[in-house]
Design a protein around this motif. Structure first.
Motif, PDB file in Angstrom:
ATOM      1  N   ASP A 281      48.647  56.820 -19.450  1.00 22.28           N
ATOM      2  CA  ASP A 281      48.635  57.306 -18.059  1.00 22.28           C
ATOM      3  C   ASP A 281      49.643  58.421 -17.871  1.00 22.28           C
ATOM      4  O   ASP A 281      49.317  59.505 -17.384  1.00 22.28           O
ATOM      5  CB  ASP A 281      49.027  56.158 -17.101  1.00 22.28           C
TER       6      ASP A 281
ATOM      7  N   ASP B  43      48.734  51.483 -22.161  1.00 21.92           N
ATOM      8  CA  ASP B  43      48.056  52.042 -20.990  1.00 21.92           C
ATOM      9  C   ASP B  43      49.024  52.871 -20.151  1.00 21.92           C
ATOM     10  O   ASP B  43      48.667  53.954 -19.662  1.00 21.92           O
ATOM     11  CB  ASP B  43      47.431  50.932 -20.144  1.00 21.92           C
TER      12      ASP B  43
ATOM     13  N   GLN C 112      49.241  62.551 -17.159  1.00 22.67           N
ATOM     14  CA  GLN C 112      49.829  63.245 -16.008  1.00 22.67           C
ATOM     15  C   GLN C 112      50.835  64.307 -16.418  1.00 22.67           C
ATOM     16  O   GLN C 112      50.863  65.394 -15.867  1.00 22.67           O
ATOM     17  CB  GLN C 112      50.553  62.255 -15.098  1.00 22.67           C
TER      18      GLN C 112
END
Lengths: 494, 488
Positions: free
Chosen positions: B384, B380, B388
């Motif tokens: 993430d 995760d 970004q």
């Protein structure tokens, strides 16, 4: 010396690990603090081991280690750590490793090898034991249609292995001193490549405490065999699991507390190896912990020239991978400052040798009492190993048959020795309740094409032996010899 | 010249199985496997076991009183912690000591573990793993043999099933270290197209149905697949695909080599807490883990390879192969003719760990679940940071992996792919980041029937998320930056 022509097609065609290219490019990169997201290993913080403890005999007692080990003597604790200093930390030990094995374990065994065997210019690779090492070596050098040379009585657990891919064995004549160098030479001189294919280029031997005959090759024979190997370009595969179990040698003065003194004396009791005389790089030597620690250790090492070392490493990367962390950790710590050190390991070896010698003496005593008086069998006193080779005088049997030699194939049996041997083996097992290995189990099938016709006694007529071990308890040895004596009497006096 | 006891030799389980089911598995074997002889010494030894009170002076085994190890103990995490992996990582958790003894009572004594044994491995360990198999896969009728890990098992299967000149099937991107191992054996690989969800069944069918034996040689009879966290693409085969693939294997008589080292590392499981409480971790995991090929193997055509490498540690060098009893027997013969059975310490450790004095099977599943949570956290975090720092540029994309350790990152070049990817790899390296380029894993199609060269499709990197958080953040930042430099 370039020995690459000995490699099998398979070995030649083997590619290096493709990930190695990436690793090479990576290592050549000049960037510091390189971040790698290329691997597929669990992070070491997730290994569920913080510490591993091994309880072993203390070898520092001046008294005998093996005896005190079995009489509640002092013990020593050896540990592998994750968070503390040790010879091979857990974080390193459980990683994927390559080829020759973890560097700490490899270095420890290289130090030992260099000290004990003083090889001219060789490299150490870890194995899962000698069966693993040997069968890898067979694949490295053998392919369909090839012939390998070995003792005429050899260990089928291993010699059967390359049969499956079309390698055949040529058994070379032995006497009580092992393989006969002149006989080896004769086979090579007489070899007819038109009829038999390529001349054999690999010799497989167990030079100390040979399995099954118990013979040990003298220094003189070793030199002669090495000379033959040089003339005929043979690879010598030196399989030496019983090397340290050699008897009737002048005993090292145990009270000598000085470690270097002890090691020097210990080495002086050892017989020079083929490895130590290997100026050409044609010897691959196999050492194992199976008989001096335990069979379940599944750890050993091969010492060989650089080319073969690399090729074996490639093969390991393409198959079993290097050995397990547990074994590598134990051996590294055992040989380190925190364990027995090399000197302590030699003390254990010396002690083991004495213990096995006691068992040998015991067997020979009971044999002399229970079997020899029957007049139907005699036994050798082996220089080394775990086996005695009991000779049975089948010619004394009422049903012994010898046909007159009337020409024909030099390898076809002229007596019924093999049948009588089989009968004796089965009677001993089924009626008298004792198992020995019959010589025929170990006999390499002969081929008339490579056997000298004149005066050759077929191997089938010479399979008049039983292999017995003295590695068991005194109770087993005593009972076994009593049953053998009784069994022989009943067999011969039917 | 070899005496094999005749009247006394017991019929092997394989023989009985064979007669019962009338299936001839021998036709799948290589010539080598067919001609392999059993070890004559072991046959005699087995016969000697038959009569009680027999004195065996036939074998050269050191006596156990001479083994210089009387105890081995392992300090491991306590499985009573709520989240064992987190407690272990932070050093705050309790510890357990698991012990094996030579002369005292324990699950698997060193006396047994340190002796010579049969290639399949010690019964206690095989039984424990067969029990685990039963609870997770319910295999129809299979036998467990121990291995030295999946590389060992797989390369032995190659020798067992492949003759020089054979063609084996594999995923077009695969674990090339292993497929390369088959090449010197004379085996050639036939790649199967993949998409985001793994190997495409219709392409497998296409290859087999259009195979011309006159031109291409014997039709392939082995499929090598990594169904969970496929290496390198990270995909996991759906149940539907597995059933389709099994059906195709059935129709075309294919042996399936199910290489599954990441099987137990699954994410987004949605495990039922009440099931855990009522029935334990094993049952709860069994309900949510993917259906293996083994679990649907009514033909006996699956050889499943499990390993402790990713769920304990790579250096364990221990795993297990589950297959029909005939293949298991032949595999054991090959093991007896080569590496021999696994090491005693590893077997003792596993027996103790899974035994009543250790974690037990449920405790082991609890550890695994805890591992899954930790790996999921890292996954995760990776995704993430990826969103970004990387995806926003539009120069790369990635699917969220459902299992294992890998993310398959799709990046820019769609023409001149191979060369540009090589350049990009080197640029990344210069900027301080190593990721595996897809070309390392690519299997080129030699049948000429695929219709597109794999070099046009190597615009991927395999990245792992098993490193530290810092590695993930810094690594992906570098990746994003480098992509911008490269494509702008």
């Amino acid at each position: 010396m370039d020995l690459s022509h000995h490699l099998s097609d398979e070995a030649r065609n083997r590619l290096a690990n493709p990930l190695k290219d990436i690793m090479r490019v990576t290592s050549e990169c000049s960037v510091t603090d390189l971040i790698t997201m290329a691997n597929g290993d669990p992070h070491h913080s997730l290994y569920p081991f913080q510490q591993i403890m091994y309880e072993v005999p203390s070898v520092q007692d001046p008294s005998d280690s093996v005896t005190s080990w079995n009489n509640s003597g002092r013990t020593q604790i050896i540990r592998s750590y994750r968070d503390q200093e040790c010879a091979l930390p857990i974080c390193n030990a459980f990683l994927y490793s390559r080829a020759a094995g973890l560097v700490q374990c490899k270095d420890a065994l290289t130090d030992f090898t260099n000290l004990i065997f003083a090889p001219p210019n060789h490299h150490v690779m870890l194995t899962f034991g000698n069966s693993d090492g040997l069968t890898k070596i067979f694949r490295l050098f053998g392919q369909k249609g090839d012939h390998f040379l070995t003792d005429e009585f050899s260990f089928p657990g291993m010699t059967n292995c390359p049969l499956a891919y079309g390698v055949k064995w040529v058994g070379v004549k032995m006497d009580s001193g092992g393989i006969i160098p002149e006989e080896l030479e004769k086979v090579l001189i007489r070899w007819d490549e038109a009829k038999l294919g390529r001349r054999p280029r690999l010799l497989y031997i167990v030079p100390v405490g040979q399995n099954p005959t118990g013979s040990t090759l003298s220094v003189d024979r070793r030199k002669k065999i090495y000379a033959v190997a040089q003339i005929w370009d043979l690879i010598i595969v030196e399989d030496d699991p019983y090397y340290f179990l050699r008897y009737d040698v002048p005993q090292t003065n145990c009270a000598s507390a000085d470690p270097d003194e002890f090691i020097k004396n210990f080495i002086s009791t050892l017989i020079p190896t083929f490895l130590s005389m290997d100026v050409d790089g044609r010897v691959l030597r196999l050492d194992t912990f199976s008989k001096v620690l335990a069979p379940g250790m599944r750890l050993g090492w091969i010492t060989s020239n650089k080319l073969f070392h690399l090729k074996l490493g490639e093969y390991t990367d393409s198959s079993t991978q290097p050995p397990h962390a547990f074994g590598q950790m134990f051996v590294t710590e055992m040989l380190s400052e925190h364990g027995w050190k090399i000197e302590g390991f030699c003390r254990w070896l010396r002690s083991l040798r004495l213990d096995y010698q006691n068992r040998l003496d015991f067997l020979l005593d009971v044999f002399q009492r229970e079997v020899e008086p029957t007049g139907y069998a005699s036994v050798n006193r082996p220089e080394a190993g775990m086996f005695v080779w009991i000779e049975v005088f089948f010619e004394k049997h009422p049903r012994f048959v010898r046909e007159r030699c009337s020409g024909g194939s030099p390898v076809v049996a002229r007596t019924n020795t093999e049948c009588l041997l089989k009968e004796l083996f089965e009677r001993l097992m089924n009626i008298h309740g004792v198992v020995f290995m019959p010589a025929s189990t170990f006999a390499i099938p002969e081929n008339a094409l490579w056997v000298e016709s004149d005066g050759h006694v077929p191997l089938s007529d010479r399979t008049r032996f039983l292999r017995a071990t003295f590695a068991g308890t005194e109770d087993i040895i005593e009972k076994g010899m009593i049953r053998l004596g009784k069994g022989l009497r009943e067999f011969f006096q039917e | 010249m070899v005496f094999l006891p005749s009247a006394t030799s017991a019929t092997s389980a394989a023989d009985v199985g064979l007669k019962r089911s009338h299936v001839d598995y021998s036709r799948y074997l290589s010539a080598e496997a067919r001609s392999r002889l059993p070890n004559p010494i072991k046959s005699i030894w087995k016969a000697a076991q038959v009569k009680p009170g027999t004195i065996n002076m036939g074998n050269g085994d050191p006596h156990h009183t001479l083994y210089p190890i009387s105890e081995v103990n392992f300090v491991v995490p306590s499985i009573d912690e709520h989240d064992p992996v987190q407690s272990w990582r932070s050093g705050t958790g309790e510890q357990n000591i698991i012990s094996s003894y030579k002369d005292e009572l324990c699950a698997l004594s060193l006396r047994t573990a340190f002796a010579y044994g049969a290639g399949a491995g010690l019964k206690d360990v095989r039984d424990a793993l067969a029990d685990l198999n039963d609870r997770i896969h319910s295999p129809p009728n299979h036998t467990v043999s121990l291995s030295l890990g999946n590389a060992d098992a797989l390369t032995k299967c190659f020798r067992l099933l492949g003759d020089p000149g054979d063609s084996f099937l594999c995923e077009e991107f695969t674990f090339s270290a292993m497929t390369n191992a088959a090449l010197p054996l004379g085996i050639e690989w036939v790649p199967i197209r993949m998409d985001n969800n793994g190997l495409v069944p219709s392409d497998l069918e296409r290859i087999l149905s259009s195979w011309d034996e006159a031109k291409q040689g014997k039709r392939p009879h082995v499929l090598y697949t990594i169904p969970c966290s496929q290496n390198p693409t990270g995909s996991t085969l759906s149940l539907e695909r597995r059933q389709q693939i099994y059906q195709i294997a059935h129709d075309w008589d294919i042996i399936i080599l199910e290489d599954d080292p990441y099987f137990f590392l699954q994410y987004d499981l949605g495990m039922s807490q009440s099931t855990i409480q009522q029935y334990g971790h094993t049952r709860a995991m069994a309900e949510v883990l993917p259906r293996s090929f083994l679990s649907m193997d009514y033909d006996g055509r699956v050889m499943r390879l499990d390993s402790f490498s990713k769920i304990v540690a790579p250096g364990m060098r221990l795993g297990w192969v589950t297959s029909n009893s005939y293949f298991a027997d032949k595999l054991d013969m090959l093991t007896d003719s080569s590496s021999q059975h696994p090491h005693g310490m590893g077997q003792a450790f596993v027996a103790e760990l899974l035994g009543s004095n250790g974690w037990g099977v449920d405790g082991f599943m609890k550890w695994i679940l805890s591992l899954c949570n930790e790996y999921q956290r890292r996954r995760d975090l990776f995704m993430d940071v990826f969103r970004q720092k990387v995806a926003t540029s539009g120069f790369a994309s990635a699917e969220v992996p459902q299992s294992g350790m890998f993310v398959w990152i799709k990046s820019g070049p769609t023409t001149n792919t191979a060369d540009l990817m090589d350049e990009l790899f080197r640029k990344l390296l210069n900027n301080g980041l190593v990721m595996m380029p897809a070309s390392t894993f690519a299997i080129a199609d030699r049948t000429g029937t695929m219709g597109s060269h794999i070099n046009d499709r190597v615009n991927f990197f395999r990245a792992t998320f098993v490193g530290t958080d810092e590695t993930i953040r810094n690594g992906l930042a570098t990746f994003g930056r480098t992509l911008e430099e490269f494509f702008l």
